[in-house]
Scaffold this active site. Structure first.
Site, short mmCIF file in Angstrom:
data_model
loop_
_atom_site.label_atom_id
_atom_site.label_comp_id
_atom_site.label_asym_id
_atom_site.label_seq_id
_atom_site.Cartn_x
_atom_site.Cartn_y
_atom_site.Cartn_z
NE ARG A 63 -3.95 2.04 2.26
CZ ARG A 63 -4.12 2.78 3.35
NH1 ARG A 63 -3.48 2.49 4.47
NH2 ARG A 63 -4.94 3.80 3.34
CG HIS A 67 -1.26 5.46 -0.33
ND1 HIS A 67 -1.93 6.16 0.64
CD2 HIS A 67 -2.11 4.50 -0.75
CE1 HIS A 67 -3.15 5.63 0.81
NE2 HIS A 67 -3.28 4.62 -0.01
CG ASN A 95 -0.94 9.11 3.98
OD1 ASN A 95 -1.31 8.44 3.04
ND2 ASN A 95 -0.09 10.09 3.89
CG HIS A 194 -8.21 -3.83 -1.25
ND1 HIS A 194 -9.22 -2.94 -1.52
CD2 HIS A 194 -7.09 -3.07 -1.07
CE1 HIS A 194 -8.74 -1.70 -1.50
NE2 HIS A 194 -7.45 -1.76 -1.25
C1 HEM Z 1 -8.82 1.11 -6.35
C2 HEM Z 1 -8.68 2.06 -5.50
C3 HEM Z 1 -8.35 1.81 -4.07
C4 HEM Z 1 -9.03 2.27 -3.02
C5 HEM Z 1 -10.27 3.14 -3.03
C6 HEM Z 1 -8.37 1.78 -1.85
C7 HEM Z 1 -8.76 2.06 -0.56
C8 HEM Z 1 -8.22 1.49 0.57
C9 HEM Z 1 -8.64 1.77 1.91
C10 HEM Z 1 -9.70 2.77 2.30
C11 HEM Z 1 -7.92 0.98 2.74
C12 HEM Z 1 -8.05 0.85 4.24
C13 HEM Z 1 -7.22 1.85 4.97
C14 HEM Z 1 -7.48 1.77 6.44
O1 HEM Z 1 -8.62 1.54 6.85
O2 HEM Z 1 -6.54 1.92 7.21
C15 HEM Z 1 -7.04 0.21 1.92
C16 HEM Z 1 -6.15 -0.70 2.40
C17 HEM Z 1 -5.26 -1.37 1.61
N1 HEM Z 1 -5.03 -1.16 0.28
FE1 HEM Z 1 -6.20 -0.13 -0.97
N2 HEM Z 1 -7.31 1.02 -2.20
C18 HEM Z 1 -7.24 1.02 -3.56
C19 HEM Z 1 -6.28 0.42 -4.33
C20 HEM Z 1 -5.22 -0.28 -3.83
C21 HEM Z 1 -4.09 -0.71 -4.59
C22 HEM Z 1 -3.87 -0.39 -6.07
C23 HEM Z 1 -3.28 -1.39 -3.75
C24 HEM Z 1 -1.97 -2.04 -4.02
C25 HEM Z 1 -1.60 -2.51 -5.19
C26 HEM Z 1 -3.93 -1.40 -2.46
C27 HEM Z 1 -3.47 -2.07 -1.36
C28 HEM Z 1 -4.05 -2.00 -0.11
C29 HEM Z 1 -3.64 -2.82 1.02
C30 HEM Z 1 -2.62 -3.94 0.99
C31 HEM Z 1 -4.38 -2.41 2.10
C32 HEM Z 1 -4.31 -2.94 3.54
C33 HEM Z 1 -3.38 -2.07 4.35
C34 HEM Z 1 -3.18 -2.54 5.76
O3 HEM Z 1 -3.50 -3.67 6.11
O4 HEM Z 1 -2.65 -1.74 6.54
N3 HEM Z 1 -5.08 -0.70 -2.54
N4 HEM Z 1 -7.22 0.56 0.60
C1 LIG Z 2 2.24 7.32 9.28
C2 LIG Z 2 1.66 8.66 9.55
O1 LIG Z 2 2.32 9.66 9.49
N1 LIG Z 2 0.36 8.67 9.80
C3 LIG Z 2 -0.35 9.91 10.01
C4 LIG Z 2 -1.57 9.90 9.10
O2 LIG Z 2 -2.45 10.95 9.43
C5 LIG Z 2 -2.87 10.97 10.77
C6 LIG Z 2 -3.95 12.01 10.92
O3 LIG Z 2 -3.68 13.15 10.19
C7 LIG Z 2 -1.67 11.17 11.69
O4 LIG Z 2 -2.07 11.23 13.05
C8 LIG Z 2 -0.73 10.02 11.47
O5 LIG Z 2 0.42 10.19 12.24
#
Ligand code: HEM
Ligand SMILES: CC(=O)N[C@H]1CO[C@H](CO)[C@@H](O)[C@@H]1O
Ligand SMILES: *[C@@H]1O[C@H](CO)[C@@H](O)[C@H](O)[C@H]1NC(C)=O
Ligand SMILES: *[C@@H]1O[C@H](CO)[C@@H](O)[C@H](O)[C@H]1NC(C)=O
Ligand SMILES: *[C@@H]1O[C@H](CO)[C@@H](O)[C@H](O)[C@H]1NC(C)=O
Ligand SMILES: *[C@@H]1O[C@H](CO)[C@@H](O)[C@H](O)[C@H]1NC(C)=O
Ligand SMILES: *[C@@H]1O[C@H](CO)[C@@H](O)[C@H](O)[C@H]1NC(C)=O
Ligand SMILES: *[C@@H]1O[C@H](CO)[C@@H](O)[C@H](O)[C@H]1NC(C)=O
Length: 325
Positions: A63, A67, A95, A194
């Site tokens: 991720r 980003h 983030n 995901h």
């Molecule tokens: C298509 C558009 C995408 C949207 C709208 C999206 C949105 C999100 C959101 C909202 C989260 C959860 C964040 C959280 O709750 O902390 C997430 C997690 C994640 N996303 Fe996406 N994402 C997208 C595309 C991608 C892509 C292209 C990748 C990588 C190739 C990716 C990999 C991940 C991974 C691995 C997580 C889990 C992160 C964790 O466990 O900390 N996502 N994404």
């Molecule tokens: C990793 C990191 O810097 N996370 C930041 C993402 O944004 C929140 C809210 O603005 C911060 O509190 C985190 O430190």
């Protein structure tokens, strides 16, 4: 005639690979050959060691790369810390829950010892993302071209307009990807990431409690699954985290598409992939693991090329968190 053709192909290939080293906007395989031999092995060794001890890291690192690439191109800008004068990308709301920055720091430290100011932070992120996901397979799952340079700008204000929102519909998501030179196929394939990691309640609880502002549920969400999610997120204010792939939350496989088809995609942006006819039929096909892995490899190379800085257009940061003095 055949030999003649072969010669032409060989000459063209040699010319293009020699030129490739000097071309300023193109990444290459083995970019660090001669300048930092063994860089890929060092990145892999440290990443695998860290992933072996913490299975949440593959999700964090892939991720992070996504980003990084979607804001100012894959230029390591996601790694920069805020300063007295500048609020960095890291501080932006999407983030929340980015992580794994300490892994990048550990790799950078090792590489600075071996070959100072040679390997960019942006390349380290791309390699670590690949290696973290690859750990479970014990082999590299896609090629990472290298030669990215690091940018020196990271702005919080650039995150929201560039990072796709979990509340977006298909056409908006598609536009987000097209804006980066990617397409609907990349959108469907890369969303397959995901299959690992978690999402926080506040990013989908509207689907459970107040979808259209009338205290209702998202009708496109599986009702039994909604009941399950409501236990995890008891109200609209809940902030806990839920596995995005409830079947195999840390395994990089095609279960994302399996649950998606059961209407158990966690975010509206996941469910949206079923609302476009051709995207939906691609979802059906991506349940096939070998197709998914080859398509994913292809799309990751495309993602890793987004907006890269090469040649003189960036720097090799000494510390991934700050621009060079
Ligand atoms: C298509 C558009 C995408 C949207 C709208 C999206 C949105 C999100 C959101 C909202 C989260 C959860 C964040 C959280 O709750 O902390 C997430 C997690 C994640 N996303 Fe996406 N994402 C997208 C595309 C991608 C892509 C292209 C990748 C990588 C190739 C990716 C990999 C991940 C991974 C691995 C997580 C889990 C992160 C964790 O466990 O900390 N996502 N994404
Ligand atoms: C990793 C990191 O810097 N996370 C930041 C993402 O944004 C929140 C809210 O603005 C911060 O509190 C985190 O430190
Ligand atoms: C912050 O901005 C001020 C005024 O513009 C400048 O004097 C100072 O050097 C800057 N500090 C950093 C760390 O860039
Ligand atoms: C695993 O890594 C994540 C992300 O960096 C971190 O938040 C968590 O504390 C780590 N867990 C352990 C047990 O070290
Ligand atoms: C998708 O969302 C955008 C932005 O909210 C909106 O303008 C557009 O009409 C929506 N498209 C469809 C097909 O619903
Ligand atoms: C549901 O949404 C409506 C409209 O946005 C809002 O007025 C209402 O307060 C929300 N309900 C809850 C419980 O937040
Ligand atoms: C599906 O998405 C593709 C790519 O964005 C678009 O060209 C096509 O018109 C969409 N199809 C439907 C039925 O919306
Ligand atoms: C940032 O990078 C650009 C392009 O490489 C360069 O021209 C500029 O001097 C750099 N600025 C700082 C503050 O390092």
């Amino acid at each position: 005639m055949k030999i003649c053709n072969l010669l032409i192909i060989m000459v063209a290939f040699l010319a293009s690979s020699v030129l490739g080293n000097y071309q300023s906007n193109v990444l290459s395989p083995n970019y660090y050959w001669g300048s930092c031999d063994g860089v890929e092995e060092i990145v892999r060794e440290i990443t695998w060691k860290r992933v072996a001890a913490n299975n949440t890291l593959p999700a964090k690192l892939i991720r992070m790369h996504f980003h990084d690439c979607f804001v100012r191109g894959c230029d390591g800008s996601v790694l920069l810390d805020s300063t007295a004068n500048n609020t960095a990308e890291k501080a932006a709301i999407p983030n929340l829950s980015l992580g794994g920055f300490d892994v990048i720091d550990e790799i950078k430290k090792a590489l600075e010892l071996k070959c100072p100011r040679t390997v960019s932070c942006a390349d380290i992120v791309a390699l670590a993302a690949r290696d973290a996901v690859s750990y479970q397979f014990r082999r590299s799952m896609w090629e990472v071209l290298t030669g990215r340079k690091d940018g020196n700008i990271s702005r919080e204000s650039e995150v929201l307009p560039n990072i796709p929102s979990p509340f977006s519909n298909f056409s908006t998501l598609n536009q987000n990807f097209v804006n980066k030179g990617l397409d609907a196929r990349d959108l469907v394939v890369l969303s397959g990431a995901h299959t690992i990691g978690v999402g926080h309640c506040n990013l989908f609880s509207n689907r459970l409690y107040n979808f259209t502002g009338k205290g209702d549920q998202d009708p496109s969400l599986n009702r039994n699954y909604a009941t399950f999610l409501k236990r995890k997120c008891p109200n609209l204010a809940a902030t806990s985290a839920v596995n995005m792939d409830p079947i195999t939350p840390t395994k990089f496989d095609t279960n994302y598409y399996v649950i998606l088809k059961r209407n158990e995609g966690l975010f509206q942006s996941d469910a949206a992939l079923l609302t476009n006819t051709s995207a939906k039929s691609f979802v059906n096909r991506l349940i096939n693991p070998s197709l998914f892995l080859s398509e994913f490899a292809r799309s990751m190379v495309r993602l890793g090329n987004v907006g890269v800085l090469t040649g003189d257009s960036g720097e090799i940061r000494e510390n991934c968190r700050v621009v060079n003095p």
